[in-house]
Structures are given as C-alpha cells and as structure tokens.
Design a protein around this motif. Structure first.
Motif, PDB file in Angstrom:
ATOM      1  N   HIS A 131      -1.648  14.732   0.731  1.00 60.96           N
ATOM      2  CA  HIS A 131      -0.726  14.355   1.633  1.00 60.96           C
ATOM      3  C   HIS A 131      -1.088  14.991   2.772  1.00 60.96           C
ATOM      4  O   HIS A 131      -1.108  14.412   4.123  1.00 60.96           O
ATOM      5  CB  HIS A 131       0.835  14.759   1.150  1.00 60.96           C
ATOM      6  CG  HIS A 131       1.772  14.470   2.077  1.00 60.96           C
ATOM      7  ND1 HIS A 131       2.339  13.159   2.262  1.00 60.96           N
ATOM      8  CD2 HIS A 131       2.352  15.402   3.128  1.00 60.96           C
ATOM      9  CE1 HIS A 131       3.093  13.028   3.419  1.00 60.96           C
ATOM     10  NE2 HIS A 131       3.298  14.374   3.733  1.00 60.96           N
ATOM     11  N   HIS A 171       0.805  -1.379   0.130  1.00 63.59           N
ATOM     12  CA  HIS A 171      -0.027  -0.049  -0.168  1.00 63.59           C
ATOM     13  C   HIS A 171       0.806   1.336  -0.032  1.00 63.59           C
ATOM     14  O   HIS A 171       0.781   2.395  -0.891  1.00 63.59           O
ATOM     15  CB  HIS A 171      -0.633  -0.054   1.319  1.00 63.59           C
ATOM     16  CG  HIS A 171      -1.676   1.225   1.252  1.00 63.59           C
ATOM     17  ND1 HIS A 171      -2.652   1.647   0.515  1.00 63.59           N
ATOM     18  CD2 HIS A 171      -1.612   2.478   2.309  1.00 63.59           C
ATOM     19  CE1 HIS A 171      -3.431   2.656   1.332  1.00 63.59           C
ATOM     20  NE2 HIS A 171      -2.543   3.317   2.248  1.00 63.59           N
ATOM     21  N   HIS A 206      -7.639   8.135   8.793  1.00 69.01           N
ATOM     22  CA  HIS A 206      -6.672   7.753   8.193  1.00 69.01           C
ATOM     23  C   HIS A 206      -5.447   7.891   8.741  1.00 69.01           C
ATOM     24  O   HIS A 206      -5.110   8.963   9.493  1.00 69.01           O
ATOM     25  CB  HIS A 206      -6.564   7.983   6.508  1.00 69.01           C
ATOM     26  CG  HIS A 206      -5.484   7.468   5.744  1.00 69.01           C
ATOM     27  ND1 HIS A 206      -3.979   7.436   5.932  1.00 69.01           N
ATOM     28  CD2 HIS A 206      -5.689   6.155   5.092  1.00 69.01           C
ATOM     29  CE1 HIS A 206      -3.500   6.729   5.081  1.00 69.01           C
ATOM     30  NE2 HIS A 206      -4.198   5.948   4.504  1.00 69.01           N
TER      31      HIS A 206
HETATM   32  C1  HEM Z   1      -8.988   2.882   0.219  1.00 67.35           C
HETATM   33  C2  HEM Z   1      -8.334   3.056   1.347  1.00 67.35           C
HETATM   34  C3  HEM Z   1      -6.982   3.880   1.307  1.00 67.35           C
HETATM   35  C4  HEM Z   1      -6.487   5.002   0.679  1.00 67.35           C
HETATM   36  C5  HEM Z   1      -7.038   5.611  -0.479  1.00 67.35           C
HETATM   37  C6  HEM Z   1      -5.049   5.315   1.371  1.00 67.35           C
HETATM   38  C7  HEM Z   1      -4.271   6.143   0.581  1.00 67.35           C
HETATM   39  C8  HEM Z   1      -3.268   6.542   1.283  1.00 67.35           C
HETATM   40  C9  HEM Z   1      -2.142   7.444   0.600  1.00 67.35           C
HETATM   41  C10 HEM Z   1      -2.715   8.315  -0.518  1.00 67.35           C
HETATM   42  C11 HEM Z   1      -1.094   7.581   1.462  1.00 67.35           C
HETATM   43  C12 HEM Z   1       0.132   8.366   1.236  1.00 67.35           C
HETATM   44  C13 HEM Z   1       0.099   9.313   2.094  1.00 67.35           C
HETATM   45  C14 HEM Z   1       1.201  10.521   2.018  1.00 67.35           C
HETATM   46  O1  HEM Z   1       2.281  10.185   2.393  1.00 67.35           O
HETATM   47  O2  HEM Z   1       1.092  11.443   1.316  1.00 67.35           O
HETATM   48  C15 HEM Z   1      -1.204   6.605   2.183  1.00 67.35           C
HETATM   49  C16 HEM Z   1      -0.332   6.308   3.201  1.00 67.35           C
HETATM   50  C17 HEM Z   1      -0.390   5.210   4.403  1.00 67.35           C
HETATM   51  N1  HEM Z   1      -1.747   4.313   4.507  1.00 67.35           N
HETATM   52 FE1  HEM Z   1      -3.204   4.617   3.436  1.00 67.35          FE
HETATM   53  N2  HEM Z   1      -5.110   4.509   2.347  1.00 67.35           N
HETATM   54  C18 HEM Z   1      -6.016   3.737   2.595  1.00 67.35           C
HETATM   55  C19 HEM Z   1      -6.221   2.758   3.565  1.00 67.35           C
HETATM   56  C20 HEM Z   1      -5.281   2.623   4.373  1.00 67.35           C
HETATM   57  C21 HEM Z   1      -5.614   1.902   5.767  1.00 67.35           C
HETATM   58  C22 HEM Z   1      -6.897   1.093   5.982  1.00 67.35           C
HETATM   59  C23 HEM Z   1      -4.757   1.818   6.575  1.00 67.35           C
HETATM   60  C24 HEM Z   1      -4.290   1.196   7.876  1.00 67.35           C
HETATM   61  C25 HEM Z   1      -4.974   1.204   8.785  1.00 67.35           C
HETATM   62  C26 HEM Z   1      -3.694   2.702   5.810  1.00 67.35           C
HETATM   63  C27 HEM Z   1      -2.375   3.158   6.300  1.00 67.35           C
HETATM   64  C28 HEM Z   1      -1.512   3.895   5.871  1.00 67.35           C
HETATM   65  C29 HEM Z   1      -0.150   4.031   6.264  1.00 67.35           C
HETATM   66  C30 HEM Z   1       0.468   3.525   7.487  1.00 67.35           C
HETATM   67  C31 HEM Z   1       0.396   5.046   5.408  1.00 67.35           C
HETATM   68  C32 HEM Z   1       1.999   5.688   5.513  1.00 67.35           C
HETATM   69  C33 HEM Z   1       1.581   6.940   6.298  1.00 67.35           C
HETATM   70  C34 HEM Z   1       2.900   7.805   6.072  1.00 67.35           C
HETATM   71  O3  HEM Z   1       3.710   7.552   7.127  1.00 67.35           O
HETATM   72  O4  HEM Z   1       2.903   8.768   5.320  1.00 67.35           O
HETATM   73  N3  HEM Z   1      -4.124   3.122   4.808  1.00 67.35           N
HETATM   74  N4  HEM Z   1      -2.487   5.811   2.354  1.00 67.35           N
END
Ligand code: HEM
Ligand SMILES: Nc1ncnc2c1ncn2[C@@H]1O[C@H](COP(=O)(O)OP(=O)(O)OP(=O)(O)O)[C@@H](O)[C@H]1O
Ligand SMILES: Nc1ncnc2c1ncn2[C@@H]1O[C@H](COP(=O)(O)OP(=O)(O)OP(=O)(O)O)[C@@H](O)[C@H]1O
Ligand SMILES: [Mg+2]
Ligand SMILES: [Mg+2]
Lengths: 214, 229, 259, 229, 214
Positions: free
Chosen positions: C180, C64, C190
C-alpha cells in the motif's frame, strides 16, 4: 595366500593422535574374528586400515596378500565394509539404494532382490525413502548393500547394533555361510554373548594395540 | 571391477540426478534464488539503461552462486551417511566418480542457465540474432563443462581432509574467475551488449574450451588422491 | 459448484458426507452476487463516462481496484482466523479452514488484479510490466501467498498444517502495508492511494465513484460466496484424508497380526 | 527453566559462534567467495563508471547469498546429530533459541559486510564523507538485525521435515527483497552513487528498522510453533 | 500423580504413515520399562510422542500428569530423551558439549564434571572435538548430557548400543539409581538379556501398537 589380513606394527594417525599404536594381527581365510575392547580402543580404526580408508603411518598392513599402501585399489574391489554409518543416500528409496550399490559391484537384478529379501527390506519398505526408515531398517539396507558385494573379506563395525532379534539371527546366518563359503569376517562388537556364539576367534583391542587371546 | 569407467560414471550421474529429482533442491531453491537475483537487479537498475550492459555478467554471477550451492549439496549427499567412504571402499574408480558427478552437475547447471538466459531475454529485453543464439548455446555448453569439472574437484577437496579446506578458495577462485570472465565476454558478444560483435566472442569460447579440457583431465587424475587424503 | 441440498457440514471431520456444498443461503447469496456483477458490468461499461486523460481504458479500474481490495480483505480475514486459531481461545480447525479458503480466493483476486493492471499498463504506460515499486511489491505479495498455500499442502496432520500456516499468515499480512505504501516509499510510477485517502489529485466524478463502489460490493459478495464453498470442500477433503488414515492404521496394525 | 531468556540466548549464541570459530566456514568459504564476486565485477565493468553505480547492489547481493549459506549452515549444525530435537526436548525457550541463533548470525553477517564494504572502497574507488560513513554503519547494523531475524525464523521452519527445505527461498525471498532494496538505497546514499544525497537514505533506514523490530518480535513468538511442527 | 506416562489409543503420523496405530501404555513412577519389538515397530515413535516431539493425531497422551498437546513446554523441562542421534555439536569438544547441555538445564559446574566423570569422558577426552571421538565415546557424551538434566522421566532409545562392557554396566547403575530415587525410565532395546536384567517390566511394540506382557 591364506593369511587374509596381516598387520605388523601398524601405526595410524588421525589429526596428531595415534589411533593405532603398533598393532599386530593376522587373520586366516574362513575365520570369523571378533574384535572386542573398550570404547576408543581402536577397533573402528583397525577396520578402516584394513579397508584402506586410513593410511598406514608405520609398519606394514597386507590384505589378501597385497600391501594396502601400494595396491589399495585392487584390495578394495574384494573387500566389503560396514562402518558406523550406513552409506545410504537418504533421499532415495531403500530399493534404489541397494540397487545402486549392487550396480557398483556388478551384481545382477536377481542378486539384489535376493539380498533385499534376505535382510527383510523388500515389500512395502522397498519404496520408502531411506530417511523415513527406522534405525534398524536402515541398518538392514546397509547390510543388504554389503551382501550383494560378495566380498572375500567382510569388515563389520558393530553390525548387530540396531537390529532386532530376528535380524541378528539372520545376520549371523549370513556371516556363517559366507565364512563357510571361504570368505573371511572381521567384526567389532560389544555384545559379548552374541559375539562369542559367532566367533571362531576373539581378540581384544586396547590402546591402539591388539592383544591376542584365544 | 566388472564395470568400465563410462558405465560406472553413468550410474553415479544417474544416482545424483535421482537424488535431485527427489529433493528438488535445484528447482525449488537454487533456481528461484537465481531468478530473484535477476529480478532484483531489474528493479534496481531498470531506468538507467545499464541493465542490458550488465545482463551477461548477472547471468554468470547467478550461475556461479548456483554452482557453489549445487556442489555443496552434491557432496553433502555423499557424506551425510558415509556414502563417500562406501564408494571408496567399493573400489569404484575415482575417475568414474569424478566424471559421473561432474556430468550430473553439468546437467543441473545447464537447466539453470537455460532458465536464466530465458529470464534475461524476458526481463531485460535482450535481443539476439541467430548467430548470437548459436554462440550463446555454445558458450553455455563449454563454460558449463568447465565449471562442472572445477566444481566437482572443489567439492571433492572440501569433502576430503578437514584442515585442507582452508586452502580451497584460495586455490580455486583464481581458476574460476577466468572461466566466468570468459563466459561473460562471450555472452556479451552473443547478446550484443555494449555494441559487442558476435565474432568477438570466439577467442573467449576457445579459452573456455581449453579450460574444460584441462580441468577434465586434471580432475580425472587428481580426484582419487584428493578424496583418499 | 453444484448445489444439491443437504445439511451444513461446518465443524470437524466425521459428519455424514453431503452430496454438494450448497445450502439455500449460499444459493441466495450466489444469485445476489451474480446480479451485482451484472450491475457492475453495466455501470462500468455503459453508464459511467470516459476519463478525460485515460479515455475508455479507465473502465479497467472497476475490476482492477476492487479485486486488489477484496484480496486485501481476504488476507486480513486469513490473518484474523489464524490469530484466533493460534490464540488458543478456540482450537477448532474451522478457523484454519476458513483461513485457507480465504487465502486461496485472495490469491485468485491478486492474480486478477495483476492481469488487469498489466493490461491497463499496456494502454496507459505502453508496456505490460515495469519494475515499479507497486507492481514489484504486488508480485511479491502474490508469491508470498503462493508460498503460504504451498505450506498448507506440505502434508502432515491437520493440526500441523493449521499451526504452521497460521504463523505464516500472520507474517505475510505485513506485506500489505508494504504494497500500500510502496508508492510513496519508492516514488513510483503507479497511481498513489487517492480513493482510499480521499485525496484530491484524482477527480472521480459521481458515477465513476459509484461504479467503483458497486464493483467493490459485488466483488465482496463473490468473495464471500466462494469462501463459503471452498471452506466446505476443505472440510470434505479433510474428511477424505481422515478416512485414508483409518485404512492406513488398519494396515499398520496388521503388521503385528492384529485385526 | 532455571535460566532467563537472555542468559539462554547468550549461551546459544556463544555456542554457534564457537562452532564457527572451529569450523571457519565463514572465513574460509563464504568470505573469499563474496570477495571474488566483487573482484569479478570490478574486472567485468571496469571502464564504464557503472561500477560505482552498482557497487551497493553488489555488496548486498553478496550479503544475501551469504545469508542463505550461513543460515543453512547454522541449522545443519543443529540437525546433523539431532541437537535441535535435543534442544526442543530440553524445554529450552524457543524464543531464546531464536534470539541466540539470530545474534550469532548477525555477528557473522556484520563481519562479512565490513569486509565487503572495505573491498568496495578499495576495488571500486568508492569515497565517503564522514556522514556517509556513519550512515553506512547504521544501515549495515539495522539491515543485518532484520536479516538475522528473518533468516533464523525461516531457517528454523526449513530445518524441520525434509521436503520442507525446498520452501525456504519461496518464503524467504519475497520477505528479504524489501530489506535488500532498502539497504541498497541507503548504501547508495552513503556511497553517493548516482549522485544520491546522504539524507536520502534516512527513510530507508527507518524502513529497515521497522522490519527488524517486526521480525524480531514475530520471530520470538513464532519460532516455537514453527520448529515444533 | 503416580501414572507418569499414560497413552490411550495414540495415533501418530509421519508423512501419511501411521507410525503409531492406537497405542495404549501406562507407566508408574519408579518403573524401568523396556520396549522390545521388531525393527520399524514404533518404539522410537513412541518415545518421541512421550517427549512431545511427535504430535498426537488421535487419542490422548499424558506425561507426568499433563497432556502433551497442551502442556508440552512444562513437560519437557522434566523429561530427558536420548534418541538414536546423540544431539552433539560435532565441531565442539566433549567438555564444551556437555557444559552446553548442562547450562541449558541449569546444572552447576560441579554437576557437569560429575556427570562427565560418571560416563568416563573426562580427562584427555574432554578436549577432543566430538567429531573425532569414537562412536561409543560420543554415546557416552550424550549420556552425560542427559545425566546432568536430572529428569523425572528418562526416555532412552537403545542406550546400550555402542557402549563397551563397562559402559553398559555403568549405565545400568545410573538408571537403577535414578529409578530408585523416584525417576521413571522407559527404554527401547534389542538386547534381550541385558534388558531383562534391567527391566522391572517389559512390553512388546509391534505394528504401531503396544502389547502388554509381564
Ligand atoms: C501490473 C500492473 C499493476 C499492478 C500490480 C497494480 C497493483 C495495484 C494495487 C496493489 C493497488 C492497491 C493499492 C492500495 O490501495 O493499497 C492498486 C490500486 C490502483 N491502481 Fe493499480 N496496479 C497495476 C497497474 C495499474 C495501472 C496501469 C493503473 C492506471 C494507470 C492503475 C491504477 C490504479 C488505481 C487508480 C488504483 C487505486 C488507487 C487508490 O486509490 O488506492 N494500476 N493497483
Ligand atoms: N584428533 C584426535 N585427538 C585426540 N584423540 C583422537 C583424535 N582422533 C581420534 N582420537 C581418539 O582415537 C580413538 C579412536 O578410536 P576408534 O574410533 O577406533 O575406537 P573404537 O574402538 O572403534 O571405539 P568404539 O567402541 O567406541 O566404537 C578414540 O579414543 C578417540 O578419542
Ligand atoms: N513416510 C513413511 N512412509 C512409509 N513408512 C514410514 C514413513 N515414515 C515412517 N515409516 C515407517 O514407520 C516406522 C517407524 O518406526 P520407528 O522408527 O518408530 O521404529 P522402531 O521401533 O524404533 O524401529 P527400530 O528398532 O528399527 O529403531 C518404520 O516402519 C518406517 O518404515
Ligand atoms: Mg568404533
Ligand atoms: Mg528406533
């Protein structure tokens, strides 16, 4: 019966402006009448009155023996008008457009094809959307849509504009043969020489009036 | 005329749908717009439990938006190159033009409504029983017929004389509002929003049907004089 | 994509048509990317430990997160190439082709991230989708670049395509900061940006962090490999289109009776 | 060119507003329509106290819809008789066209928003303190500037080739959505909907301002290449 | 410097159709060049390429010594185009329209008035909304808007269409005096006789190519 168009003191108004200011005109069956006159004289308005598109404010206008005020609907099924616009659906192909107007006039598939052939919009052009056609090609489509109507009275507003040399000749042939077959043609034109070659009679429109000449 | 009203109307409707098939304004502009309206509301109201309550209203609001766009488009096509004049001069029965254009409009609206209802189910978690579903379909059908007629009449007015259009919304909107309220209530009943019963929708359906009939009749008669100034 | 070797076709249309889009260099890169993916799978699924809160489902993170980050990189690359093209210092269509290829692969990676994210959501929040700011803005990001790709396919000449899409690419890139920072802006459900900022609220142990890092490296390798190939197929497509144009020109001339 | 960008932009804006003053599409078609949407919702949701909660969203939804209509209109005027081509050939600075048309659009939107906000107060019984009122005005101003820029930019793109117009919503909506959400939240704060505090609106205002600045800048630069295919 | 238009193997594409298929043309300062040729030949497309409205896909096009690809903006301030459309805002009055285009060209109030006078759209007509004007009157407005620009290269697509007899003569006078003052005129026309009287040279466009004749 033989007076196809009879205008008597016709006044027609757009906004508050009298575009026709008491025009008199009579056209016999089989004539090819050319309307000349300066810009803004009222030629277009006169043609629109004859087609029942512009209401008659004063005076009487009879077309094909019927009063345009009361029998507009019946007159219209026997009249064909080519205005400054082409009446095309720009999204649809040339063929689809002409077929539409053909269907509206109850023309057969073969008649539609013949009209397209006659005005030179068959072949490659048939499938090009009208919006993509050149100005002259669009005018040809409009003329083809008119030809399929087999009208008794043809009203044409500067039909030669935009057509190329062969198109002009083709159009003249079409109009002459329509007149020979008993139709009547009234057209506005600014091209003196061409109009003179085509017309059986010419009148000048000016200031919302018709000045008869010979 | 060599053709009857029905045949002519069919040709007009066919032409309108062909224009839509070419230009894809409904599928590419109106439908995404309507969809975004639904999504945005889902986003704004998600956590509040209001969503289910307002879902039917939103569906019909989106339909109303789309109606206006599609009607505008439908008559823009006629006036762009003087085709409406040509239709008038061709002696085409105005009732046939009215019916043809109305039918094309209804087809487009129905497609859109199906899409929106589907979205409501997916996005808002609407649930329906069999009776609700039947009633939803009936509501859509009847409301759409009414809206199609009203919309075409509106478009004809707007395409006609210039000065007149200023009166338009004033004349039209009081008329559309009951249709939308009726459709919303009937849909609420179908969706069971706010604890409504399916049977509560029936009087609204009857109201919608009455509207459709009245506007179909009035439109067929009045369209000619309207576009012919 | 098969890899029958011929010469490099970078550059403008008109070069002899190769029989494939591979070169020794890209094949080597392909193999490296494959090995890295295998390593990521091993570390993600076997070596790294379960999360205390999320259990095994945390392993989705290794797909992811790298995929969305690589998508960011892809879109930035698109924007940079577009800027270079527009700036006029190099009017080569290659910049536009790279931009297009990169955006296409980027869309792919966003899609992967959306899918894995919603699977993860099912596990940790109990639902595939919520109208949360991060999720909604990611969906908008996806739509924006689908729109960009649609603009590329509008037709017209290659330069028209390049110019229109370059402008759009520069606008679309603005969406990334929105995605972001959306978490903070909208008090989202999130995960907050924690890895990227070195925050302390989420503790990733060494192996988890390494697995994530490995994922990023391997996804990047796959991205580079895909973009190289996609760029070359775009070159071929453009060449084909130019040949079609040659025939059309001949037909057009024939209208005037000129051979 | 002998004229500066500002002078040219002023002439373009004046021309657009003169066209609107003559044709009255906004006052006679868009505004009544937007008003009816508000009235309908007042009807549909009256007894539930939901009204106050959704009022800000409705206001901005109506604005979004009007934006689409007005943008479409703004470029229909340019393309009806080939004026946009004439502008391009006249060597008019695209940035000036962009700014002029944007300003005209903003003026129209502001009028509409004032009307809608007034309606919300009357129909939905929204009450505002002085701070709320100031914030509402600020929100409208800033959001409208952003919407005006975005609308003009993509409207210009869509005004080109025919098939292209189908792209407008696809391009416009993901971009406009954040503005609407931001504006809705800021308005909620101003209205005090759902117990929101006035101060909660400030970050949203900042977001809107950033949006307006970015699109104003990008639009001024990009408008030329976009309308010039 | 004296080659005002230089097209070398210009290919221009609309949709996927090559409207120009490798056209060559060169026009000297002070010429009045008439483009003839059948409908759909590519005359409009050629004029649009010269105005920088239609991108050059292959070949080179130089206008006023500058490449249309790279110096379009500078070229445009020195070129005037009258297309098939008139470029009017139909809701606004004739005077308002011409004043708008005048302001865009940096023309003075007096110059605008003179142009309106010259094309016969002053007086009563000045306050009529363009939508209400007759076809020829609208064409006159478009010409007046063009005259105020004082362009070095005039590109005219069937400028006579719709004008009345006096309007045609007035236009010819305007074009001749512009050419005499050092401007260059390229116009498409289907009216053989009138074009022959005006032209210093005539070429035929067909199938997206230019055939030089004398
Ligand atoms: C359809 C559902 C989801 C979408 C569209 C999504 C989208 C994203 C996006 C766009 C990022 C990048 C953020 C950035 O750095 O700019 C991201 C990072 C991340 N997502 Fe998701 N997410 C979804 C569901 C989840 C779920 C269910 C979890 C966990 C419970 C999760 C955990 C994380 C984690 C741990 C990161 C890294 C965060 C960081 O350090 O930047 N995501 N996600
Ligand atoms: N609302 C109005 N106010 C003032 N004048 C008007 C109005 N409506 C129409 N006119 C005038 O009425 C006349 C309409 O004439 P019409 O279109 O019939 O001319 P025409 O003979 O066809 O001219 P052309 O040769 O240019 O086509 C024009 O002079 C126009 O200025
Ligand atoms: N998308 C398309 N598909 C097919 N043909 C096209 C397309 N776009 C343009 N054309 C053709 O390109 C040509 C355009 O020519 P252009 O408008 O330059 O002609 P023109 O010489 O000005 O003709 P006219 O004398 O009629 O004004 C037409 O033949 C038209 O049919
Ligand atoms: Mg006329
Ligand atoms: Mg032409």
């Amino acid at each position: 019966m033989d007076r196809v168009v009879e205008l008597e003191g016709v006044v027609a108004v757009v906004g508050r402006f009298p575009v026709l200011a008491g025009a008199h005109l009579s056209v016999e069956r089989g004539e090819i009448l050319v309307l000349q006159g300066p810009n803004g004289a009222g030629k277009t308005s006169l043609l629109r009155v004859c087609a029942g598109l512009l209401p008659v404010e004063r005076g009487t206008a009879r077309v094909l023996g019927m009063d345009v005020r009361t029998e507009r609907e019946r007159i219209r099924t026997r009249v064909g008008l080519l205005g400054h616009g082409n009446g095309l659906y720009l999204e649809l192909s040339a063929a689809r457009n002409i077929a539409f107007w053909g269907a509206m006039a109850g023309a057969s598939r073969a008649e539609v094809d013949r009209a397209m052939e006659m005005m030179g919009v068959s072949g490659r052009l048939a499938d090009v959307p009208a919006a993509r056609l050149s100005a002259g090609q669009r005018r040809r489509c409009a003329l083809a849509s008119l030809v399929v109507r087999r009208a008794e009275l043809w009203l044409l507003d500067e039909p030669h504009a935009g057509l190329d040399a062969t198109g002009r000749d083709e159009l003249d042939t079409v109009l002459r043969s329509a007149a020979a077959a008993g139709a009547t043609v009234v057209l506005a034109s600014h091209e003196r020489e061409r109009a003179a070659g085509l017309a059986t009679r010419t009148v000048t429109v000016d200031g919302g009036l018709v000045k008869e000449e010979s | 005329m060599t053709l009857g009203v029905t045949a002519t109307a069919r040709i007009v409707a066919g032409k309108d749908l062909a224009v839509e098939a070419r230009s894809r304004v409904l599928t590419n502009q109106v439908a995404p717009f309507a969809a975004i309206v639904m999504v945005m509301f889902a986003f704004a109201l998600d956590n509040d439990g209001i969503l289910l309550r307002v879902a039917p209203g939103l569906v019909w609001l989106a339909v109303l938006f789309s109606l206006l766009v599609v009607v505008q488009r439908s008559f823009a096509v006629e006036t762009a190159d003087g085709a409406l004049d040509a239709l008038r001069v061709a002696g085409v029965d105005p009732a046939a033009i009215f019916l043809g254009k109305s039918v094309a409009l209804m087809v487009q609206l129905l497609v859109l409504e199906a899409l929106l209802a589907g979205l409501a189910v997916v996005l808002y978690g609407v649930t329906m029983g069999g009776a609700g579903f039947v009633q939803l379909c009936a509501t859509m059908l009847v409301a759409t017929v009414g809206l199609g007629f009203v919309g075409t009449l509106y478009g004809g007015l707007a395409a006609g004389a210039r000065g007149r259009e200023t009166l338009l919304p004033l004349l039209l909107l009081p008329v559309v509002a009951p249709v939308l309220i009726g459709a919303t209530r009937a849909t609420e009943a179908a969706f069971g929003s706010g604890g409504a019963e399916v049977s509560e929708g029936l009087p609204w359906l009857a109201l919608l049907a009455a509207f459709a009939v009245i506007f179909g009749a009035v439109g067929s008669l009045a369209f000619g004089p309207l576009i012919d100034e | 994509m098969n890899t029958v070797n011929t010469q490099n076709t970078d550059g403008d249309a008109g070069a002899p048509t190769p029989a494939g889009t591979g070169t020794p260099a890209t094949r080597a890169l392909g193999i490296v990317a494959l090995l890295l993916m295998v390593a990521t799978a091993l570390f993600g699924l076997v070596f790294s430990a379960d999360d205390i809160v999320q259990g095994s489902s945390v392993r989705i993170m290794y797909v992811h997160v790298p995929s969305i980050w690589v998508a960011y990189v892809a879109f930035v690359l698109t924007a940079v190439c577009s800027a270079v093209y527009l700036s006029g210092s190099s009017r080569s269509l290659s910049w536009d082709r790279v931009a297009g290829a990169s955006a296409e692969i980027g869309v792919l990676f966003v899609a992967v991230s959306l899918v894995t994210g919603s699977l993860w959501g099912r596990l940790s929040w109990g639902t595939y989708w919520v109208w949360d700011a991060r999720l909604t803005s990611t969906a908008f990001l996806f739509v924006t670049y689908v729109g960009y790709l649609a603009v590329r396919r509008l037709g017209g000449t290659h330069r028209q395509r390049a110019r229109r899409s370059s402008v759009l690419a520069l606008l679309a890139i603005l969406e990334i900061p929105l995605v972001h920072f959306s978490v903070r802006l909208w008090r989202s459900l999130h995960q907050e940006a924690s890895v990227a900022t070195g925050g302390t609220d989420v503790e990733l142990d060494g192996l988890m962090l390494f697995s994530l890092f490995l994922g990023v490296v391997s996804f990047t390798a796959v991205f580079v490999w895909l973009v190289l190939h996609r760029h070359r197929t775009i070159v071929l497509e453009d060449t084909m289109a130019d040949r079609g144009l040659d025939e059309a020109i001949d037909r057009r001339r024939a209208e005037a009776g000129v051979a």
